[in-house]
Scaffold this motif. Structure first.
Motif, PDB file in Angstrom:
ATOM      1  N   ARG A  14      39.549  35.297  44.204  1.00 27.43           N
ATOM      2  CA  ARG A  14      39.268  35.932  45.602  1.00 27.43           C
ATOM      3  C   ARG A  14      38.377  35.464  46.315  1.00 27.43           C
ATOM      4  O   ARG A  14      38.318  34.666  47.419  1.00 27.43           O
ATOM      5  N   ILE A  43      47.991  41.285  43.708  1.00 30.25           N
ATOM      6  CA  ILE A  43      46.930  40.844  44.452  1.00 30.25           C
ATOM      7  C   ILE A  43      46.884  39.449  44.438  1.00 30.25           C
ATOM      8  O   ILE A  43      46.287  38.747  45.456  1.00 30.25           O
ATOM      9  N   ALA A  73      44.786  48.077  51.157  1.00 34.03           N
ATOM     10  CA  ALA A  73      44.752  46.695  50.532  1.00 34.03           C
ATOM     11  C   ALA A  73      43.379  46.287  50.118  1.00 34.03           C
ATOM     12  O   ALA A  73      43.291  45.794  48.899  1.00 34.03           O
ATOM     13  N   ILE A  74      42.396  46.630  50.987  1.00 34.83           N
ATOM     14  CA  ILE A  74      40.908  46.053  50.497  1.00 34.83           C
ATOM     15  C   ILE A  74      40.654  46.854  49.429  1.00 34.83           C
ATOM     16  O   ILE A  74      40.002  46.426  48.402  1.00 34.83           O
ATOM     17  N   GLN A  85      42.398  48.366  47.104  1.00 33.86           N
ATOM     18  CA  GLN A  85      43.159  47.955  45.852  1.00 33.86           C
ATOM     19  C   GLN A  85      42.345  46.735  45.233  1.00 33.86           C
ATOM     20  O   GLN A  85      42.246  46.690  44.049  1.00 33.86           O
ATOM     21  N   ALA A  86      42.043  45.744  46.081  1.00 31.96           N
ATOM     22  CA  ALA A  86      41.469  44.421  45.629  1.00 31.96           C
ATOM     23  C   ALA A  86      39.978  44.854  45.041  1.00 31.96           C
ATOM     24  O   ALA A  86      39.747  44.459  44.003  1.00 31.96           O
ATOM     25  N   ASP A  87      39.551  45.777  45.664  1.00 30.63           N
ATOM     26  CA  ASP A  87      37.994  46.097  45.345  1.00 30.63           C
ATOM     27  C   ASP A  87      38.155  46.737  43.828  1.00 30.63           C
ATOM     28  O   ASP A  87      37.318  46.806  43.127  1.00 30.63           O
ATOM     29  N   LEU A 135      39.984  46.721  41.555  1.00 34.20           N
ATOM     30  CA  LEU A 135      40.075  45.651  40.338  1.00 34.20           C
ATOM     31  C   LEU A 135      38.730  45.246  40.244  1.00 34.20           C
ATOM     32  O   LEU A 135      38.237  45.012  38.961  1.00 34.20           O
TER      33      LEU A 135
END
Lengths: 1162, 149
Positions: free
Chosen positions: A111, A145, B133-134, B136-138, B140
């Motif tokens: 990312r 993701i 969405a943020i 979810q990525a965070d 992880l």
């Protein structure tokens, strides 16, 4: 400021400087980034910061290079590198590692890697190619993701050439079960569409599916694509109007999930997007507009809450209402809305209100009337942006009556501003208004003086140019003399004062005017005074070299009196030794001309000053020379820009080994080929191990497939698609165009008398009445009795040559005799022995028995008009006829300007009346009769009255058929007929069945030849010889010549857009040039221009997309085959940027010439 | 949208996102000149600028200026709301956002921006969805941090 924003602001805690109390947990101040940031904030000078960052970058560089650095550390390093870049320091060493991080890291590291890539790199970066595989892998990942990240980076930047590699995978995502993926995929495709529209053409049906997606987010995303598509061609999407209206109605009615509400307004972004789409659809289309009236009204009605977001919707709504086909009810509401904006105390709304007003007053100037007082208040607003917008509004409502006040306001603003951009813009506007509406000479000259002093050296160069032209043009009336005299007087008094502050451009204008028109004041002043002023200017330190040469030029024109000559000698002595060659030359000219009065009188005739010079900007008088040189093997001209590009692209070759699938030898072949067969030693050395012979060979074979593949890889990058992209990014703001339909429908309530504002103070009322005079109803104008139009001679001449106004015509005619006299003066010695230049489609008869000839050169292609001295008087009549059928006749002096078709009564041989168009065409062979053909041209008729030769071209699909008609006008039969056509550039074959033997009395024979070009050239000369024998006579022969131009050999090439794209990439010879646009009333300039080209040159218009058009044609060459040439045309500013490509080196050049000519003629 | 800049009252750049390809030199020149121009404007002045050939929309939130360059036909007011929504998103994510949050976690601010605007166009205007969405990525990220000592 709105309440909500206020609340948010108060919710934000004291966001002051860096006393780190707020949320230390999140600050990770112990991290390396934290340390770096803290370190920087403690510094006091820029210099220290620089030192610290340099150190930081050095340490980062070391760490990234170390093999022991883990991906996790790398992520941290990247963040610091991003920070350094944001501060303005380059961390280019980290770019490659950012890509590596995106490639190899875990999801989280990836990312950051992707983020760094998207921040560091640009679409054009070669590094991006390294990312393609990573993106492809992530797109196919099962981890959502990862897919999201890949789609995000793809929609931000992706190398255009690599789109095909990932397109299928992105397309697949349109049917993904997760809406977030579908949405991102749609946006990625939107981005692809912007940079390479051709590549996503096949998935348009899928866009429709996205539009119908059950998730409103995906649907919203698809509207981006539709907005673009509809903007480019509204016609093709009219069927969507109903759906768009329905969607908007549902949104406005609150049918969407509450998630999409923004401050309790339903999906405002979606609403605005839909309104914009509706504006494009309904523009100039009554039927479509009617469908949307209801929903527009509903939008206006619903958006009543007092919040920024509703104003945004209202504003968009008003724009749409004024763009679509007008409906008076809606217009009234929209006007009311604009009024509320203008009157609003919120400055943002006021600004937008003014902007909207500026837009609508172009349709109906009366709309400004109710807001006079507000407008006047805005003129003195403390915010310069508001002031500027108000001036823009006033500029739109200027007329002959309020011009002085408005221009004064503009000049006031100009005196205060220091911003070059607004200066350039406003100065141009003032000049335009002054030329259009100036009430009198004094005002005009004074205003222009202000323009030149304020505009200085930043203004557009066409302002001084237009001004000088305006002074020089015009008939020599008393009024013109007064204008000039006033200009001279005003400049003399300026020069007498302090000149140090005057801009150089202004000084140049002054010098020119003084040089030309000082003689007007000569009577009442001492002759040397102007010279002395100029000499003083010359000596001043701040005068630039360029200005000095203008001054010297002016002095050359002025040095008539003895005082001046003495002064001139003085000046010459000083400047003839100047290091600047231009100055030195001017000084020399001055020296020689000041001493030789006779020479001076002939070079700079006092009378000749007023004549308008005809400038042939296409340099067509050099055509003959150029085509000869080209025929002799000279390389075609390449513009500096093109040469530059070639250099750049050669570089690109060496820089881009990646992805080049061909062996080096092939690509170097193509380079050699590109450079028009010239093999420079450097190029050969580049073609590693390739012998010169094989290059030659591959070229001769014309093995297109082979070498063009190489070209494609090398050139593809900046190829055709690049054009498309740039056009996509800077679309023409079509909404802004006013629709002339609107003005008559203005509500009558708004045609009020001026100064009806609520008790304005006296001053403002006065200003208002002077500003808005002439805007109200017709009555007020009549009452004031000042409705007279501005003086004619102030009107600016149309900028292009497109519409030559009546005044131009009249000035031309009044000067024609004078200009002819000058021409004769210059050319009289040339005319003694004449040679004839000829032009396209013209036939020149060269007769054996005429030795002395006069010359007559038609001007149908804009070439200089040269006339023989003895023919000048009667040139009018016959000339026009000759122009009509495009031929040049050379007439022996014995027949005084006769032409068989116009003056048969004067002609000695009445039999010659016969060769008319009508009877001859009846001899056309049946198989050719249906085809397009040219007019008949008489080849040689008057050397032997009994025999007439005419020619006609028939445009067959695969060849040009040349017909020669031989008419025998006597009773006796002609024998031993033989016709020979020769031309080394053409392939000629006779197709008339049996060779011609004899022509019976009073009959006509036709010889048919097919002609194709051996190699492309602008025009070729065909020599013909007809030998024949009369009964009881000697064998005789008639010689003639006929010129054929390239355009006779052009045929449309019908290809699809896709094929066009492929061909484009594979052609190696190209040429770029800007051509002028044709403007007509009914058509877009692009369409009009393309149609003109199509009509004149037999081109095929493949496609027109937005401001671009692609056109194809082929040149007949050899048997049944043709050489293609592709044109890519793009409207750029006021001209048409044309890019030609062809596999044949000479073709683009020659074709461009004809395009130029065709457009000049139109 | 052509680009978005965040800068402090002192003229320090805090975030920059470019949606049009420009050279580094042009970017630097534009941001330097634009920051100066905007800082020179008084608080009660208009939020819209016609600056060179660009249309600029800016707004100040406490010590931070948010500034966008948009296309000519874009709606100025809605751009103002884009800025506002971005501020709301930051506020919600960081919990009463301040300039320091953005300085020290600028990559997070970029992630949020990317989730909100894609390629210069608003992609998701629902606050809830962007943050989901943020997060979810965070999430992880958190998991990963705990498993990896």
């Amino acid at each position: 400021m709105s309440d909500v924003v206020e609340k948010t602001l108060s919710a934000l805690p004291s966001l002051l400087s860096l006393d780190s109390q707020a949320g230390p947990g999140k600050l990770s101040s112990s991290s390396k980034l934290g340390n770096l940031i803290k370190g920087i904030t403690e510094l006091t000078s820029k210099h220290e910061e620089e030192k610290l960052i340099k150190k930081e970058l050095a340490s980062l560089k070391e760490q990234v290079a170390s093999p022991n650095t883990t991906m996790r550390q790398m992520k941290e390093i990247m963040v610091r590198a991003i920070y350094c870049e944001m501060l303005g320091y380059q961390a280019s060493f980290s770019y490659i590692h950012a890509i590596k991080l995106a490639q190899q890291g875990s999801v989280l590291e990836k990312r950051v890697g992707y983020l760094a890539v998207s921040l560091f790199l640009k679409e054009t970066d070669e590094f991006l190619l390294l990312l393609v595989n990573t993106v492809l892998k992530d797109l196919q990942s099962t981890n959502l993701i990862e897919v999201c990240m890949a789609l995000t980076v793809v929609s931000q930047m992706f190398p255009k050439d690599m789109i095909p590699a990932i397109l299928p995978v992105v397309e697949e995502k349109l049917t993904h079960p997760k809406e977030i993926i579908r949405r991102k995929a749609v946006l990625a495709l939107y981005k692809f569409y912007l940079i390479a529209p051709n590549q996503v053409q096949h998935i348009h049906s899928k866009f429709r599916k996205a539009l119908c997606d059950k998730d409103p987010g995906v649907m919203t995303a698809s509207l981006h694509i539709y907005l673009q598509l509809i903007k480019e061609s509204p016609e093709s999407y009219k069927d969507l109007t109903g759906s768009m209206v329905t969607i908007l109605r549902q949104v406005v009615g609150g049918k969407l999930p509450l998630d999409f509400n923004y401050h309790s307004v339903p999906a405002p972004w979606l609403q605005i997007q839909l309104l914009r789409i509706l504006a494009y659809l309904g523009k100039e289309d009554q039927g479509t507009s009617e469908v949307m009236y209801d929903v527009l009204e509903e939008s206006l009605r619903r958006a009543e809450m007092n919040h920024n977001i509703t104003y945004a919707i209202l504003y968009e709504c008003v724009k749409t209402i004024y763009t679509v086909h007008p409906k008076s009810q809606l217009l009234e509401k929209a006007a009311e809305c604009i009024g509320n904006f203008v009157l609003s105390p919120k400055i943002n709304l006021k600004y937008l209100g003014l902007k909207a007003l500026t837009y609508v007053v172009q349709q109906d100037a009366n709309l400004a009337l109710p807001h006079q007082i507000t407008i006047i208040e805005c003129l003195d607003h403390s915010d310069v942006i508001i002031k500027r917008e108000t001036l823009e509004l006033l500029f739109r409502i200027t007329n002959a009556q309020n011009v002085t006040v408005i221009v004064e306001k503009m000049l006031e603003f100009l005196r205060l501003t220091s911003d070059d951009y607004s200066t350039i813009d406003l100065v141009g506007k003032v000049a335009e208004l002054a030329e259009k509406y100036a009430p009198d000479n004094v005002w005009f000259i004074q205003t222009m003086n202000s323009v030149f002093s304020l505009g200085g050296d930043v203004m557009q160069p066409d302002i001084p140019n237009n001004f000088l032209r305006l002074l020089a043009e015009g008939v020599d009336s008393v009024e013109d003399r007064q204008l000039r005299l006033f200009a001279v007087d005003s400049y003399v008094s300026l020069l007498q004062g302090e000149t140090a502050k005057l801009p150089q451009r202004f000084l140049q204008v002054i010098s020119w005017v003084l040089g030309e028109y000082s003689y007007l004041r000569e009577e009442d002043s001492d002759p040397g005074s102007v010279m002395r002023l100029l000499a003083r200017l010359l000596d001043q330190r701040h005068t630039s070299t360029e200005t000095r040469s203008w001054v010297l030029g002016a002095m050359t024109k002025l040095c008539s009196s003895p005082v001046s000559v003495a002064l001139a000698r003085d000046v010459c002595e000083r400047y003839s030794g100047s290091l600047n060659t231009v100055l030195r030359q001017r000084a020399q000219e001055l020296m020689i001309l000041s001493q030789d009065t006779k020479l001076r009188a002939s070079v700079l005739p006092a009378e000749g000053r007023l004549e308008s010079l005809e400038v042939d900007s296409s340099l067509s008088f050099l055509d003959g020379y150029v085509s000869e040189a080209l025929a002799a093997g000279a390389a075609p001209y390449k513009s500096p820009h093109q040469r530059q590009e070639e250099l750049v692209q050669e570089k690109a070759l060496s820089l881009e080994p990646y992805g080049l699938s061909l062996p080096v030898s092939l690509s170097s072949c193509s380079i050699t080929d590109r450079l028009t067969d010239r093999q420079s030693p450097t190029l050969l050395s580049m073609s590693s191990g390739l012998s010169g012979n094989s290059t030659e060979l591959s070229h001769k074979e014309g093995s297109t497939a082979l070498k063009l593949d190489g070209v494609k890889r090398v050139w593809g990058k900046d190829g055709y698609l690049a054009q498309q992209q740039s056009a996509g990014e800077t679309p023409i703001p079509q909404v802004e165009l006013p629709s002339p339909l609107l003005s008559p429908q203005s509500p009558p309530s708004q045609t009020q008398k001026p100064s009806s504002g609520p008790e304005p103070d006296q001053e403002k009322r006065q200003l208002a009445s002077s500003l808005f005079v002439g805007l109200g109803s017709h009555n007020s104008v009549c009452l004031m009795g000042r409705a007279e139009p501005a003086p004619r001679h102030f009107r600016r001449k149309p900028r292009g040559e497109s519409s030559s106004g009546a005044s131009e015509g009249s000035s031309d005619s009044s000067h024609s005799s004078r200009s002819a006299a000058v021409d004769n003066l210059l050319l009289s010695n040339l005319l003694d022995t004449t040679t004839v230049a000829s032009e396209g489609g013209a036939a020149t008869t060269t007769l054996q028995q005429t030795s002395q000839r006069t010359l007559d050169h038609t001007t149908s292609n804009g070439s200089p008009h040269v006339e023989g001295t003895e023919q000048r008087v009667e040139a009018g009549g016959p000339l026009s006829l000759i122009r009509g059928n495009g031929m040049v006749a050379v007439v022996p002096p014995t027949h005084t300007r006769t032409d068989p078709q116009t003056q048969p009564d004067l002609h000695p041989a009445p039999a010659l009346e016969r060769p008319r168009d009508l009877p001859l065409t009846s001899h056309l062979p049946a198989e050719l009769s249906g085809l397009a053909r040219s007019e008949l041209t008489t080849l040689c008729s008057d050397h032997d009255p009994s025999l007439a030769l005419s020619a006609c071209r028939v445009y067959k699909e695969d060849a040009l058929v040349l017909l020669v008609f031989i008419s025998n006008n006597t009773d006796s039969t002609l024998h031993q007929m033989a016709l020979q056509l020769t031309c080394k550039e053409l392939e000629i074959s006779c197709i008339s069945g049996s060779p011609l033997k004899e022509v019976k009395g009073h009959s006509v024979s036709v010889c048919l030849h097919t002609v194709v070009m051996k190699r492309a050239s602008v025009q070729v000369e065909l020599a013909g010889l007809l030998s024949y024998q009369r009964p009881l006579g000697q064998p005789q022969a008639a010689q003639f010549s006929l010129s054929l131009s390239l355009k006779h050999f052009l045929r449309p090439l019908t290809v699809s857009t896709g094929d066009y794209g492929k061909m484009w990439l594979s052609f190696s010879h190209d040429l770029k040039q800007n051509l002028r646009l044709v403007t007509t009333e009914h058509q877009e300039p692009l369409t009009a221009t393309l149609d003109a080209l199509k009509g004149k040159l037999h081109l095929h218009i493949v496609d027109v997309i937005g401001s671009e058009g692609i056109v194809a044609c082929r040149l007949l060459q050899g048997q049944g085959q043709g050489q293609p040439c592709l044109l890519h045309c793009r409207v750029h500013a006021d001209s048409l940027a044309v890019w030609l490509r062809s596999p044949v080196p000479e073709l683009p050049d020659s074709l461009l010439y004809h395009c130029q000519k065709a457009l000049t003629e139109t | 949208m052509q680009f978005m800049l965040l800068f402090s009252r002192q003229g320090k750049l805090r975030l920059q996102k470019w949606y049009v390809p420009l050279s580094d030199k042009e970017r630097k020149k534009i941001s330097r000149d634009l920051v100066q121009t905007i800082l020179a404007r008084k608080p009660k002045m208009c939020s819209f600028l016609e600056w060179r050939d660009l249309k600029i929309v800016y707004k100040r939130y406490a010590s931070l200026y948010f500034c966008c360059a948009v296309e000519d036909q874009d709606n100025e007011l809605i751009t103002l709301e884009i800025i506002h929504r971005y501020v709301e998103l930051l506020d919600k994510y960081f919990g009463s956002v301040c300039e320091l949050d953005i300085i020290f976690n600028f990559e997070k601010a970029y992630f949020i921006l990317d989730e909100f605007l894609l390629g210069g166009e608003a992609q998701e205007t629902s606050k809830k969805n962007v943050l989901k969405a943020i997060e979810q990525a965070d999430l992880l990220q958190e998991v990963r941090l705990h498993t990896d000592p």
